[in-house]
Enzyme design. Structure first.
Site, PDB file in Angstrom:
ATOM      1  N   ASP A   1      27.641  25.563 -57.055  1.00  0.00           N
ATOM      2  CA  ASP A   1      28.269  25.840 -55.745  1.00  0.00           C
ATOM      3  C   ASP A   1      27.248  25.453 -54.673  1.00  0.00           C
ATOM      4  O   ASP A   1      26.739  26.277 -53.943  1.00  0.00           O
ATOM      5  CB  ASP A   1      28.715  27.309 -55.604  1.00  0.00           C
ATOM      6  CG  ASP A   1      27.570  28.295 -55.615  1.00  0.00           C
ATOM      7  OD1 ASP A   1      26.547  28.027 -56.303  1.00  0.00           O
ATOM      8  OD2 ASP A   1      27.658  29.346 -54.938  1.00  0.00           O
TER       9      ASP A   1
ATOM     10  N   HIS B   1      16.583  31.201 -57.825  1.00  0.00           N
ATOM     11  CA  HIS B   1      17.620  31.657 -58.749  1.00  0.00           C
ATOM     12  C   HIS B   1      18.086  30.540 -59.694  1.00  0.00           C
ATOM     13  O   HIS B   1      17.924  30.624 -60.909  1.00  0.00           O
ATOM     14  CB  HIS B   1      18.835  32.155 -57.958  1.00  0.00           C
ATOM     15  CG  HIS B   1      18.515  33.190 -56.932  1.00  0.00           C
ATOM     16  ND1 HIS B   1      18.165  34.472 -57.268  1.00  0.00           N
ATOM     17  CD2 HIS B   1      18.513  33.136 -55.574  1.00  0.00           C
ATOM     18  CE1 HIS B   1      17.959  35.166 -56.165  1.00  0.00           C
ATOM     19  NE2 HIS B   1      18.158  34.385 -55.130  1.00  0.00           N
TER      20      HIS B   1
HETATM   21  O1  RIB Z   1      22.589  35.466 -56.168  1.00  0.00           O
HETATM   22  C1  RIB Z   1      22.057  34.178 -56.129  1.00  0.00           C
HETATM   23  C2  RIB Z   1      23.100  33.113 -56.415  1.00  0.00           C
HETATM   24  O2  RIB Z   1      24.109  33.150 -55.409  1.00  0.00           O
HETATM   25  C3  RIB Z   1      22.604  31.710 -56.450  1.00  0.00           C
HETATM   26  O3  RIB Z   1      23.307  30.985 -57.412  1.00  0.00           O
HETATM   27  C4  RIB Z   1      22.922  31.203 -55.067  1.00  0.00           C
HETATM   28  O4  RIB Z   1      23.028  29.794 -55.037  1.00  0.00           O
HETATM   29  C5  RIB Z   1      24.232  31.871 -54.792  1.00  0.00           C
HETATM   30  O5  RIB Z   1      25.276  31.130 -55.377  1.00  0.00           O
HETATM   31 CA    CA Z   2      24.369  28.878 -56.745  1.00  0.00          CA
END
Ligand code: RIB
Ligand code: CA
Length: 316
Positions: free
Chosen positions: A10, A243
């Site tokens: 995303d 992340h």
């Molecule tokens: O909580 C972090 C996640 O949420 C990551 O994947 C960031 O890109 C959002 O999609």
């Molecule tokens: Ca993400």
């Protein structure tokens, strides 16, 4: 042996970093990107993926459009907090040249046919809501038994980041994530437990800036935007959470984290909707289909991260 990889993104700044990490990893052959909504609308994410693939020297990688919203909803709107963290365009307001290639429909079918074709040689790395994966599970009864999936999502031992219980990717579509965990598919969960320990600072992005290439400058600019947002939303951390790249890192080398075998579920009712937790119904099952990362070798991961992103940044 080189593994084939599909990234379900995303895109999003840390999704962009995850894409660069994957392309900079000789252990992975990225055979496609499937797109989901979340940090941005589906179409914006797809446009970002196409532009980034071109910028990173991999315009041949196909991009497939996925589900535009959760099945339980009629539509999707970007949350204010997502736009604040990733920018209106998802990549920190960095302007990239529009890609020559276009996205194709059929993310769910691509996921299904790739699992059929490549089986154990394929890893799916999902760093947005789990809607496409849930759709693949519902559409093809062999998908769950044969898929190997690493997700960025969830929070087992720490609070969530959109509510005291829920992490953002799970929160977008708790039902889909619950379907995934309960499907029996092999899922490795890279949650906030570990991703909030892997932090990047402007000292790191300055190293890219020095490389001076278009890819290096774009990566530095968008990541500085992300770091600035973290300075406001989570000043105690002293950097931005890596992340999504950590999910790719673990797909390449699971020894970067300590994995707890556990059958997971997601709360889909009540005020804890979106919480990732052990499934009491499968507590005593001998087979544990999921593993949750509970510790991470921070220094080793950061070193891998800088090496692999640096490779892509320097060459493009
Ligand atoms: O909580 C972090 C996640 O949420 C990551 O994947 C960031 O890109 C959002 O999609
Ligand atoms: Ca993400």
């Amino acid at each position: 042996m080189q593994k084939k990889a599909i990234l379900d993104l995303d895109t999003g700044i840390d999704d962009a970093l995850a894409l660069a990490y994957a392309l900079g990893s000789p252990e992975l052959e990225v055979i496609g990107v499937t797109t989901t909504y979340g940090n941005v609308l589906l179409e914006t994410g797809a446009a970002n993926d196409l532009a980034l693939l071109e910028l990173f020297g991999a315009p041949e990688v196909p991009v497939y459009l996925g589900e535009p919203h959760a099945q339980t909803k009629d539509g999707f709107e970007v949350l204010e907090i997502s736009a604040f963290i990733h920018g209106q365009n998802g990549i920190g307001e960095v302007e990239l040249a529009k890609a020559a290639a276009a996205a194709q429909p059929g993310a769910v079918d691509f996921l299904i046919s790739s699992v059929k074709e490549h089986g154990d040689d394929l890893v799916i790395i999902a760093t947005g809501p789990m809607t496409n994966l849930s759709a693949a599970i519902a559409k093809d009864e062999t998908f769950a038994d044969n898929a190997h999936i690493v997700i960025m999502g969830g929070a087992l031992t720490v609070p969530g980041n959109v509510s005291p219980w829920a992490e953002a990717n799970i929160n977008q579509d708790p039902d889909a994530a619950n379907d995934l965990f309960r499907s029996g598919a092999e899922v490795t969960m890279i949650g906030l437990d570990v991703t909030l320990q892997t932090l990047l600072t402007k000292k790191h992005t300055a190293q890219w800036r020095e490389l001076g290439t278009p890819a290096a400058i774009a990566l530095a600019d968008m990541t500085d935007y992300y770091i600035k947002a973290y300075d406001t939303t989570a000043p105690h951390l002293g950097g931005c959470g890596l992340h999504d790249p950590l999910a790719v890192g673990v797909a390449v080398d699971p020894s970067l984290v300590t994995l707890l075998p556990i059958n997971l579920k997601v709360d889909v009712e009540g005020e804890t909707r979106g919480r990732t937790i052990g499934d009491e119904v499968r507590l005593n099952d001998q087979v544990r289909t999921s593993r949750a990362a509970v510790a991470v070798d921070v220094d080793r991961f950061l070193n891998e991260f800088m090496t692999r992103i640096g490779r892509v940044a320097a060459a493009n």
